[in-house]
Design an enzyme around this catalytic site. Structure first.
Site, PDB file in Angstrom:
ATOM      1  N   MET A   3      -7.072  -5.216  42.603  1.00 53.19           N
ATOM      2  CA  MET A   3      -6.192  -4.925  41.492  1.00 53.19           C
ATOM      3  C   MET A   3      -6.790  -5.539  40.228  1.00 53.19           C
ATOM      4  O   MET A   3      -7.309  -6.654  40.258  1.00 53.19           O
ATOM      5  CB  MET A   3      -4.800  -5.497  41.733  1.00 53.19           C
ATOM      6  CG  MET A   3      -4.147  -5.035  43.044  1.00 53.19           C
ATOM      7  SD  MET A   3      -4.733  -5.928  44.516  1.00 53.19           S
ATOM      8  CE  MET A   3      -3.786  -7.440  44.365  1.00 53.19           C
ATOM      9  N   CYS A  51      -0.427  -3.207  35.570  1.00 51.92           N
ATOM     10  CA  CYS A  51      -1.515  -2.710  36.411  1.00 51.92           C
ATOM     11  C   CYS A  51      -2.799  -2.810  35.608  1.00 51.92           C
ATOM     12  O   CYS A  51      -2.979  -2.085  34.619  1.00 51.92           O
ATOM     13  CB  CYS A  51      -1.269  -1.267  36.839  1.00 51.92           C
ATOM     14  SG  CYS A  51      -2.678  -0.559  37.743  1.00 51.92           S
TER      15      CYS A  51
END
Length: 392
Positions: free
Chosen positions: A314, A104
């Site tokens: 993201m 992430c």
């Protein structure tokens, strides 16, 4: 009826970039969850409140979106030349699944600050004032991230005036460098081409750029999908047919990229690859109602995470965008006007983001040295998370 007590586990709840997650120190986890496997997955699912057939994660710390259903495990690094080991789990909302297949990028911004907060960094490494530069080993993908964490009076500086589209309040800037973010076990472009034709039975054929940098990502032209690139979450996420079509494209792209051996495996690999569509610059209103003018960005990008259009972008997909933009002939590069560039500013549903990448062609293959961008991070809560005994 079970009347077992609740377990108390030390945890820290942080925002990193445009995501939120529950952070644990490895040694604080119950012994069965200190190792990868079913016990660890079950513990994290219960902490976040998954699986929840209502899709709300009411009985956990998740907030019913892919951006907030995340868990991180930190420990002192066992890797030479690194300060902290960082493991990321993307927790599904409505299924008993924790996807460990990728990083992430947003929560990467919170790793350095949290590691300092947890006492994982030696005091001698932390200046009284200035910047603490930490080398983070991203264990999911075996890559190095360099975080530049601001320090004031020996403590992480969390407040500041750095604004990040998709986050309501300003905070201190954390600069990140993703070192050699392309996959080492395969080419940055898995098919060996910067432009492919992706055939999806029952859906259609699409030009695509398939790249593995930051996170495996398939890029499509918005126009080929019937979109403009100015879409917001409601335009995609409230259309079940559109989501099904995009998931089918994503699954076939995973197969073509060699990430899965059988199409059925895609359902258990929701975190990777990401799917995104691009378009040339155009003016649009963001999800907050703010206007982004065409001249303020180089291109538009919309991306999906865990089957839903992301409210911003993201972090790992931003790395893929910056890298693809630097390579002539990719769909991202062409949408930005073509040519050679080492930075790009793209528009997303919440605003815009600038990301840089350094690429070179070596022995006929494209390689990326690093990608860089800035995010922010802040501790939201610290203490003990509670889950019923017998949950894992």
């Amino acid at each position: 009826m079970s009347k077992s007590a609740q377990l108390r586990i030390p945890a820290t709840y942080l925002r990193g970039g445009t995501s939120k997650g529950v952070f644990f120190k490895l040694q604080d986890l119950p012994a069965p969850a200190q190792q990868a496997g079913a016990a660890r997955d079950a513990l994290l699912l219960r902490v976040l409140g998954s699986p929840d057939p209502y899709g709300k994660q009411i009985d956990g710390l998740g907030n019913a979106s892919s951006s907030t259903s995340k868990a991180v495990i930190l420990s002192r690094s066992q890797r030479p030349g690194h300060d902290v080991d960082y493991l990321f789990g993307q927790v599904a909302i409505d299924r008993p699944l924790v996807d460990w297949s990728g990083n992430c990028g947003n929560l990467s911004a919170a790793v350095g600050p949290c590691a300092i907060h947890m006492g994982l960094i030696a005091a001698a490494r932390i200046p009284e004032n200035g910047v603490c530069t930490l080398r983070i080993w991203q264990a999911n993908i075996g890559k190095t991230i360099v975080a530049h964490v601001p320090i004031t009076h020996g403590q992480v500086q969390e407040t500041g005036d750095f604004e990040l589209d998709g986050v309501a309040f300003p905070a201190a800037e954390v600069a990140l460098e993703f070192m050699a973010p392309a996959a080492e076990d395969g080419a940055m472009f898995p098919t060996g081409q910067v432009l492919d034709m992706l055939d999806v039975p029952g859906v259609g054929s699409f030009q695509a750029t398939l790249i593995n940098a930051g996170i495996p990502t398939v890029f499509l032209n918005a126009q080929d999908l019937g979109y403009t690139g100015t879409e917001l979450q409601r335009d995609i996420n409230q259309d079940p047919q559109a989501l099904a079509r995009l998931e089918a494209i994503r699954a076939w792209a995973a197969l073509q990229m060699g990430l899965i051996a059988d199409l059925a495996e895609a359902a258990q690999r929701q975190h990777t690859p990401k799917i995104a569509f691009v378009a040339p610059p155009a003016g649009y209103a963001t999800s907050s109602g703010r206007r982004v003018e065409a001249g303020a960005v180089d291109l538009l990008v919309r991306a999906l995470s865990m089957g839903q259009l992301h409210h911003a972008m993201m972090g790992t997909a931003a790395v893929a965008i910056g890298t693809a933009a630097a390579v002539p002939g990719t769909l991202v590069n062409l949408a930005a006007g073509g040519g050679t560039r080492n930075t790009v500013c793209f528009g997303h549903p919440s605003g815009s983001l600038r990301v840089g990448a350094e690429v070179a062609r070596v022995d006929g293959q494209w390689q990326v040295t690093k990608a860089a961008m800035s995010r922010s991070a802040r501790i939201l809560m610290e203490g003990m998370v509670r889950i019923p005994a017998g949950s894992f």
